[in-house]
Each structure stands twice: as structure tokens, then as C-alpha cells.
Design an enzyme around this catalytic site. Sequence first.
Site: not given
Length: 243
Positions: A130, A8
Site C-alpha cells: 500500500d 472491507d
Amino acid sequence: MILFPAIDLKDGQCVRLKLGDMGQATVYNDDPAAQARSFRALGFDWLHVVDLNGAFEGRAVNRGAVERILTAVEGMKVQLGGGIRDLPAIEAWLAAGIERVILGTVAVRDPALVRAACARFPGRVVVGIDARGGKVAVEGWAEASELGAVDLARKFEDAGVAAIVYTDIDRDGILKGINFEATLALARAVSIPVIASGGLASMADIERLMQPDCRILQGAISGRAIYDGRLDPKAALERIARG
């Protein structure tokens, strides 16, 4: 079963967030390309990369870091998400060497774009779903919607989506274990392969992934557990190889 190590990117660094909060970022490596090389050396076939800044801003913020990763692990398959919102961006990343792009916010805002991308780039478009409390979140998880995860997934049942990355935001980055109940419920509801994301904590999760009911999953993503040393990558890959 594919185990995807996660990189990330925030401000050019390799980080992990807690519960998707940009204010709770732990920096693990200020050289994402070196981190990517280490994952390749461990024997991973795939890499899962997210431009966190891009997810919030709707554009490629960490482009330089992603390009350095691609150069560092040439030949390794990389899937990329975060801020990819139009066909030119999708085309540019695929041309640059990204194997699969992950479309999240745009899957909610503009499903027709996802369908167009799937038609133009078969097998190279992934939908990122998500969810917090079963409801889809967008814009880097900053905004909640009233759309259910299963409802969104079903919109793309016949679109040619390569996979769905399902992230349980309430588990992400806190090492509480994968939400198998919700992940498997989604996988059973659609024919699109599902990748589990959020919460993978230890070999116990790997063992659970190897059980017969999880064979419908394409794989799982691991971040903090690897970085913190709670999951031995080689042991995990060996277990997966044994089936």
C-alpha cells in the site's frame, strides 16, 4: 485477468473507506455474508476481503464476519488481509478455508516471516503493498515509511509470493481511476504477478485493463464502483471473458 470484488470489514459491517481514512467509512451492507453471496451470484470466482479493524490492531477483529462469509460462499476463492502478522494466524486462516492470505505490514517489519510462510504454504501467500506517493504505508495505512513500493516488491522476488496487491492509497475509494502508470511500473520491475487496487471507477478502467500492456497484471480489485452502481459487474465480467 481476475476481477476481485472487495468486502472491507469495519465493526462487522461491509464498508468502503475514502483515502484509507477510518473516519470516512460508508456502510454498504451490515450483513457481509449476504454481500458475499450476491457477488457469487453475479459470477465472480474470487472475493477480496480486508479486516480493516484488524489492520490497525494487528489481530483478527472481524473473525466472526469472515467466518460467516466463508460459510456463505463455500467453494468460492477468498483472499484475506488485515492484521495477519504471524505464522499461527496464517495457518489458522488457511485451515479455515481462506485460499490466500495477504501480508502487508509484516512484509515491511519482518520479511523473513513472509519467506517462511511462502515456503510452508506455496502459492497461498500474497504481499500487500500500500503506497502513498510511491512510499509504503503500514499499520492500516496509519504510518508512512521511507521504503519505495518497487524496493519492497524486489525483496520477495525469489520468495515464492503468489501475487502482489498494489494499492495506490491516493486513489482508494475516490473513483479517480486506477493508477496504471505506477501499477504497470511495479509489474514490469518484478516477476511476481501484480493485482491493481485503488480507484477503479468504471468500464473505462476495465477496457484499459484489457489492453495488451496490462496482460502482465493478474487482475484488479473493485469496491466502491460496484457498490455505487458505477460499474456493472456482469458487463465487466463479460468483457474480461472476451479477452
